[in-house]
Design a protein around this motif. Sequence first.
Motif, short mmCIF file in Angstrom:
data_model
loop_
_atom_site.label_atom_id
_atom_site.label_comp_id
_atom_site.label_asym_id
_atom_site.label_seq_id
_atom_site.Cartn_x
_atom_site.Cartn_y
_atom_site.Cartn_z
N ARG A 103 59.79 31.24 25.83
CA ARG A 103 59.05 30.21 25.11
C ARG A 103 59.90 28.95 24.93
O ARG A 103 59.39 27.83 24.97
N TRP A 104 61.20 29.14 24.71
CA TRP A 104 62.07 27.98 24.47
C TRP A 104 62.19 27.11 25.72
O TRP A 104 62.13 25.90 25.66
N PHE A 105 62.38 27.76 26.86
CA PHE A 105 62.58 27.00 28.09
C PHE A 105 61.29 26.71 28.83
O PHE A 105 61.27 25.86 29.72
N GLY A 106 60.21 27.42 28.54
CA GLY A 106 58.94 27.13 29.18
C GLY A 106 58.78 27.83 30.52
O GLY A 106 59.70 28.44 31.06
N ASP A 107 57.59 27.73 31.08
CA ASP A 107 57.25 28.40 32.33
C ASP A 107 57.47 27.54 33.56
O ASP A 107 57.30 28.00 34.68
N SER A 108 57.83 26.27 33.37
CA SER A 108 57.92 25.36 34.52
C SER A 108 59.28 25.40 35.20
O SER A 108 59.51 24.66 36.15
N ARG A 109 60.19 26.27 34.76
CA ARG A 109 61.54 26.27 35.29
C ARG A 109 61.67 27.09 36.55
O ARG A 109 62.66 26.99 37.26
N GLY A 110 60.70 27.97 36.84
CA GLY A 110 60.68 28.66 38.10
C GLY A 110 61.65 29.83 38.17
O GLY A 110 62.27 30.26 37.20
N PHE A 111 61.80 30.34 39.40
CA PHE A 111 62.58 31.56 39.64
C PHE A 111 64.04 31.38 39.24
O PHE A 111 64.62 32.25 38.58
N VAL A 112 64.65 30.29 39.65
CA VAL A 112 66.09 30.13 39.46
C VAL A 112 66.47 30.21 37.99
O VAL A 112 67.31 31.01 37.59
N ARG A 113 65.84 29.40 37.16
CA ARG A 113 66.27 29.32 35.77
C ARG A 113 65.77 30.48 34.93
O ARG A 113 66.52 31.06 34.16
N ASN A 114 64.50 30.81 35.05
CA ASN A 114 63.96 31.83 34.17
C ASN A 114 64.47 33.23 34.49
O ASN A 114 64.54 34.07 33.60
N ARG A 115 64.82 33.50 35.72
CA ARG A 115 65.27 34.84 36.09
C ARG A 115 66.79 34.92 36.22
O ARG A 115 67.43 35.76 35.58
N VAL A 116 67.33 34.04 37.04
CA VAL A 116 68.79 34.08 37.24
C VAL A 116 69.52 33.77 35.94
O VAL A 116 70.41 34.52 35.52
N ASN A 117 69.17 32.70 35.28
CA ASN A 117 69.90 32.30 34.08
C ASN A 117 69.64 33.23 32.89
O ASN A 117 70.51 33.39 32.03
N ARG A 118 68.46 33.83 32.84
CA ARG A 118 68.21 34.79 31.76
C ARG A 118 69.16 35.99 31.92
O ARG A 118 69.72 36.47 30.93
#
Length: 492
Positions: A305-320
């Motif tokens: 929710r903080w970073f949103g859904d528009s960050r895509g595969f790289v940020r939402n999966r790799v960075n998480r």
Amino acid sequence: MADPFPWYIAVGYLAGFLLLWTAGRVEGGGTVTSALSNIATGLVFFGTTMTWFAVSMDVHAPWAVWIALPVAFVAFVVWQSARQRGRLRRLGATAQATFGVLPQSGRTAAFDRQDSLSLRRVVELEHQGHRLLGVEYPLSSHGSAADRVADRLGGIYTMTELRIPHSPVLRITPRTGAFEPEHATPFEDARITRIQAGTPKTTAELEKFAVDPEFDRRFEVTAEDPEFAARVFTPEVRALLLSDLWFRVHEVVFERDALWTAEADGLNEERLLGNARRLAVFAAAVAPNLWPSTEFSRAETSYDRWFGDSRGFVRNRVNRYRETMDRQPLSPTTVLTRSLLAAAMVVLGLLPIANGIAAAAGLASEVQLTVTDSTAGDRGRSCGLNRTQICDSQSPAVRGTYPAGTQTREVVTTWHLGQLPERGDVVPVRIGPIWWNTVFQNNDAVALTILAGLVPVALGLLFFKTIFRPRAPRRVRLLRRLQESRPVESPS
């Protein structure tokens, strides 16, 4: 065996890895700096590889390849930089601070002095019910040209601030050597030291505040108002600070109307929102005892929710995943650059391995190699064999020609096994069927080539793992073992 390795190719790859390290140090130091760093890294690796193919292996790619691939890479980096600036604009970011404190010659100053300070960048925005401020500043306020270069490589810092009700000054500082003498954490200590070197000090008079022995072993607390500090360090807050690995290296400060932290490296969206999220989590923990009538405890701080859904595969999966391992988040450009390097390492190892397997399976063509020159690799001997070979190399090598249909091809290959042929000799060799058509003089050379090719493959796969599935640092594993052995007790 593979061709002798040209010395300047090694220098080119070394320079590329140094640029990659530099790109990591200055990433986020302004989108232009970040973009130029990644562009330089990609172009050096690409240019070195293409030059190696063209000069040493006599592989000449069409000009379209020389032009199209670098242009595509540069376009991707520029697009990502513009996308980051556009995202901050869409989030409503402004370039004027309206709260908080700003760095001034190693100290903090009120936000209304912004115009008189040496700041590189200021970004303020509203996000998930919080007011955030990001400030990028150099370690040297008024330095020489050499100081500015040093700042660019390692002296750029970022303050991230979260707006809170006006509070007394309170500093929570991680201690170096917190686990000695039982355990040493040199890399953690180095990171703490680097961050604290650029963290501004407050002007208020502070005194040390003791929390409890275990907490005081890992953190130093100084406060302007001891009663305020006592209200902050509830059991829940102590448990959060001891268990969340982010707080283990970042200093957290209450000052005026801001809860802030500092970070080595420049300001970018990932660093601003990532550090602000940790501050928001901390603010939610202290809110019930400090500001019970505010919205802090009800603000949304979950990762997605903080970073949103528009960050895509790289940020939402790799960075998480990297966050759970206490690793630095990566931008899409950095992931692309590192992935290309890792893929190149894997491919450069798989090609000779595939040729070796084909040769062992009887699929390689056997030809008669006419030796035109050879060298035993004696130190000091003139390099007449190959202009790309190191002149004082100890590696024996052979240059020769062989018929390939209606053409005659020339190859240069190392000759580690068997008797070294002389000029004019005709020796049978096998030519791998897969580009770059590795030369094998016997079965021992096939086995040695396969074993040698496993090295870059293993390094490339390890590089991929450090990008997408890194292991937690040693100090993180140590902390988790300590937490499992001595869990924090909840209040009854």
